[in-house]
Scaffold this active site. Structure first.
Site, PDB file in Angstrom:
ATOM      1  N   GLY A  11       0.833  -1.208   0.000  1.00  0.00           N
ATOM      2  CA  GLY A  11       0.000   0.000   0.000  1.00  0.00           C
ATOM      3  C   GLY A  11       0.863   1.252   0.000  1.00  0.00           C
ATOM      4  CB  THR A  36      -6.601  -0.395  -1.207  1.00  0.00           C
ATOM      5  OG1 THR A  36      -5.843  -0.706  -0.032  1.00  0.00           O
ATOM      6  CG2 THR A  36      -8.082  -0.624  -0.928  1.00  0.00           C
ATOM      7  CE  LYS A  91     -16.426 -10.764   7.356  1.00  0.00           C
ATOM      8  NZ  LYS A  91     -16.794 -11.396   6.088  1.00  0.00           N
ATOM      9  CE1 TYR A 145      -9.155   2.966   8.413  1.00  0.00           C
ATOM     10  CE2 TYR A 145      -9.605   5.145   9.288  1.00  0.00           C
ATOM     11  CZ  TYR A 145      -8.708   4.211   8.810  1.00  0.00           C
ATOM     12  OH  TYR A 145      -7.372   4.518   8.746  1.00  0.00           O
ATOM     13  CB  THR A 175       0.557  10.375   6.127  1.00  0.00           C
ATOM     14  OG1 THR A 175       0.612  10.457   7.550  1.00  0.00           O
ATOM     15  CG2 THR A 175       1.967  10.282   5.585  1.00  0.00           C
TER      16      THR A 175
HETATM   17  P1  NAD Z   1      -3.469   1.721   1.497  1.00  0.00           P
HETATM   18  O1  NAD Z   1      -4.880   1.376   1.120  1.00  0.00           O
HETATM   19  O2  NAD Z   1      -2.601   2.325   0.464  1.00  0.00           O
HETATM   20  O3  NAD Z   1      -2.729   0.460   2.103  1.00  0.00           O
HETATM   21  C1  NAD Z   1      -3.382  -0.573   2.786  1.00  0.00           C
HETATM   22  C2  NAD Z   1      -2.819  -1.889   2.294  1.00  0.00           C
HETATM   23  O4  NAD Z   1      -3.448  -2.960   3.012  1.00  0.00           O
HETATM   24  C3  NAD Z   1      -3.098  -2.144   0.807  1.00  0.00           C
HETATM   25  O5  NAD Z   1      -1.905  -2.547   0.166  1.00  0.00           O
HETATM   26  C4  NAD Z   1      -4.140  -3.251   0.811  1.00  0.00           C
HETATM   27  O6  NAD Z   1      -4.111  -4.046  -0.348  1.00  0.00           O
HETATM   28  C5  NAD Z   1      -3.769  -3.991   2.086  1.00  0.00           C
HETATM   29  N1  NAD Z   1      -4.871  -4.804   2.634  1.00  0.00           N
HETATM   30  C6  NAD Z   1      -6.153  -4.411   2.879  1.00  0.00           C
HETATM   31  N2  NAD Z   1      -6.865  -5.450   3.371  1.00  0.00           N
HETATM   32  C7  NAD Z   1      -6.013  -6.513   3.449  1.00  0.00           C
HETATM   33  C8  NAD Z   1      -6.151  -7.857   3.872  1.00  0.00           C
HETATM   34  N3  NAD Z   1      -7.331  -8.332   4.309  1.00  0.00           N
HETATM   35  N4  NAD Z   1      -5.073  -8.683   3.819  1.00  0.00           N
HETATM   36  C9  NAD Z   1      -3.870  -8.216   3.364  1.00  0.00           C
HETATM   37  N5  NAD Z   1      -3.681  -6.963   2.950  1.00  0.00           N
HETATM   38  C10 NAD Z   1      -4.741  -6.102   2.983  1.00  0.00           C
HETATM   39  O7  NAD Z   1      -3.599   2.699   2.761  1.00  0.00           O
HETATM   40  P2  NAD Z   1      -2.466   3.521   3.540  1.00  0.00           P
HETATM   41  O8  NAD Z   1      -2.825   4.948   3.446  1.00  0.00           O
HETATM   42  O9  NAD Z   1      -1.123   3.089   3.130  1.00  0.00           O
HETATM   43  O10 NAD Z   1      -2.733   3.055   5.043  1.00  0.00           O
HETATM   44  C11 NAD Z   1      -1.928   2.073   5.663  1.00  0.00           C
HETATM   45  C12 NAD Z   1      -2.340   1.948   7.118  1.00  0.00           C
HETATM   46  O11 NAD Z   1      -2.153   3.200   7.778  1.00  0.00           O
HETATM   47  C13 NAD Z   1      -3.803   1.563   7.303  1.00  0.00           C
HETATM   48  O12 NAD Z   1      -3.917   0.683   8.398  1.00  0.00           O
HETATM   49  C14 NAD Z   1      -4.455   2.889   7.634  1.00  0.00           C
HETATM   50  O13 NAD Z   1      -5.621   2.714   8.408  1.00  0.00           O
HETATM   51  C15 NAD Z   1      -3.365   3.604   8.396  1.00  0.00           C
HETATM   52  N6  NAD Z   1      -3.500   5.082   8.315  1.00  0.00           N
HETATM   53  C16 NAD Z   1      -3.177   5.754   7.182  1.00  0.00           C
HETATM   54  C17 NAD Z   1      -3.310   7.136   7.156  1.00  0.00           C
HETATM   55  C18 NAD Z   1      -2.922   7.951   5.943  1.00  0.00           C
HETATM   56  O14 NAD Z   1      -2.990   9.191   6.002  1.00  0.00           O
HETATM   57  N7  NAD Z   1      -2.498   7.371   4.855  1.00  0.00           N
HETATM   58  C19 NAD Z   1      -3.814   7.827   8.272  1.00  0.00           C
HETATM   59  C20 NAD Z   1      -4.153   7.080   9.401  1.00  0.00           C
HETATM   60  C21 NAD Z   1      -3.975   5.717   9.423  1.00  0.00           C
END
Ligand code: NAD
Length: 315
Positions: A11, A36, A91, A145, A175
């Site tokens: 991700g 995603t 989940k 969420y 971020t």
């Molecule tokens: P993103 O969607 O780019 O990355 C999430 C990744 O998790 C993806 O690669 C997706 O394919 C993978 N994924 C989802 N469900 C899955 C499953 N069941 N099994 C295996 N892989 C799975 O999002 P991101 O922005 O990189 O966020 C990463 C983490 O950071 C998340 O937990 C998110 O809640 C947290 N977060 C992000 C932000 C931000 O600003 N980007 C802010 C707060 C928290």
């Protein structure tokens, strides 16, 4: 050489974390179901210290080799994704976090879970310190969420208190940086995509709601510092510079040199009015504070991504 498992490693944030862990000499095992995330985010990695596996963490999964650190980042994260995948999101936060914590326990690894500022909901305290318990609507559309993340925090603390797992919780505030998806619905990639095409910039409500935007390199540095501390309670990592959405739109227009105008759209349900981290704890505990301000971060995002990637396929 320490081995780090990164769930969600394909991700946006996970792939930057993999890059930094590899740059620091670790072995990295990336676990992702590519829901995603994408292979494009990790295809530049050229080292045999990196391995990826397509795994859905909602199902139990196992790793045979020793693991020293588990970074649990898998979860749909943008509103567009978790509103499309409400049950999956719950989940991932519940079963997925159970399975990943179980793995950390078995391997006696330090476990770091990616939590979020959304655990504070529409905050009544501003800025938000870690001691604030939040103001979340559990039954609204965003609840899938917010509550998944709150449950994941509760589970993490239970594994720590009852099972002795070495855990950490990072509460990540908005971020941004390269590899965000142009159509993921979050403000910065949306505004950049619209600005680069001179299309109207769509601000929700009257644009007076505030957010704080952290450049990805700063965030990853904070997360690694937290993983190296022995700390167990939640820690905010984010940039405390606060902007209204209207100011953000104007800044994006300025940095891209765009001719876009600003238009206003309906405010989404339960959209928080304010958002700004209190980072006193991160600064005192980890000696961490962000170094890249918004304009510079936007310039770096433009440079690293290239316009084509920020615009994405035409729709
Ligand atoms: P993103 O969607 O780019 O990355 C999430 C990744 O998790 C993806 O690669 C997706 O394919 C993978 N994924 C989802 N469900 C899955 C499953 N069941 N099994 C295996 N892989 C799975 O999002 P991101 O922005 O990189 O966020 C990463 C983490 O950071 C998340 O937990 C998110 O809640 C947290 N977060 C992000 C932000 C931000 O600003 N980007 C802010 C707060 C928290």
């Amino acid at each position: 050489m320490p081995t780090c498992l990164v769930t969600g490693g394909a991700g946006f944030l996970g792939s930057h974390l993999c890059d930094e862990l590899l740059a620091r000499g670790n072995r990295v095992l990336c676990i992702d179901n590519f829901e995603t995330g994408s292979l494009e985010n990790i295809e530049h990695i050229r080292t045999d210290r990196f391995v990826y596996r397509q795994v859905d963490i909602i199902e139990p999964y196992y790793v045979d080799e020793p693991i020293d650190f588990v970074y649990h980042f898998a979860s749909p994260a943008s509103p567009i994704d978790y509103l499309r995948l409400p049950l999956h999101t719950l989940k991932v936060g519940s079963y997925g976090t159970h399975h990943t914590l179980g793995l950390a326990k078995k391997h006696r690894a330090r476990f770091i879970t990616a939590s979020t500022s959304e655990v504070y909901g529409d905050p009544q305290v501003h800025p938000q310190p870690e001691t604030y318990w939040g103001h979340v609507n559990p039954i609204g559309p965003r609840g899938v969420y917010d509550e998944a993340k709150r449950y994941a925090e509760a589970l993490t603390m239970a594994y720590h208190r009852q099972q002795g797992v070495d855990t950490a919780i990072v509460r990540i505030f908005n971020t941004f940086g390269a590899r965000m998806r142009p159509y993921d619905g979050r403000a910065i990639p949306t505004f950049l995509r619209q600005a680069l095409q001179d299309r109207p910039i769509t601000v929700f409500g009257d644009g007076s709601q505030t957010r704080s935007f952290c450049y990805v390199d700063d965030l990853i540095r904070g997360i690694i510092a937290l993983s190296q501390s022995g700390y167990h309670d939640p820690v905010n990592i984010g940039n405390p510079d606060e902007f209204t959405l209207l100011e953000l739109a104007e800044t994006v227009i300025e940095v891209t040199g765009s001719k876009s105008e600003i238009v206003y759209e309906a405010l989404p349900t339960d959209d928080p009015q304010v958002r700004r981290p209190d980072i006193t704890l991160a600064t005192e505990l980890l000696g961490w504070k962000p170094e890249v301000e918004l304009r510079e971060g936007l310039r770096r995002t433009l440079q690293e991504s290239g316009e084509e990637a920020l615009i994405g396929p035409s729709r």
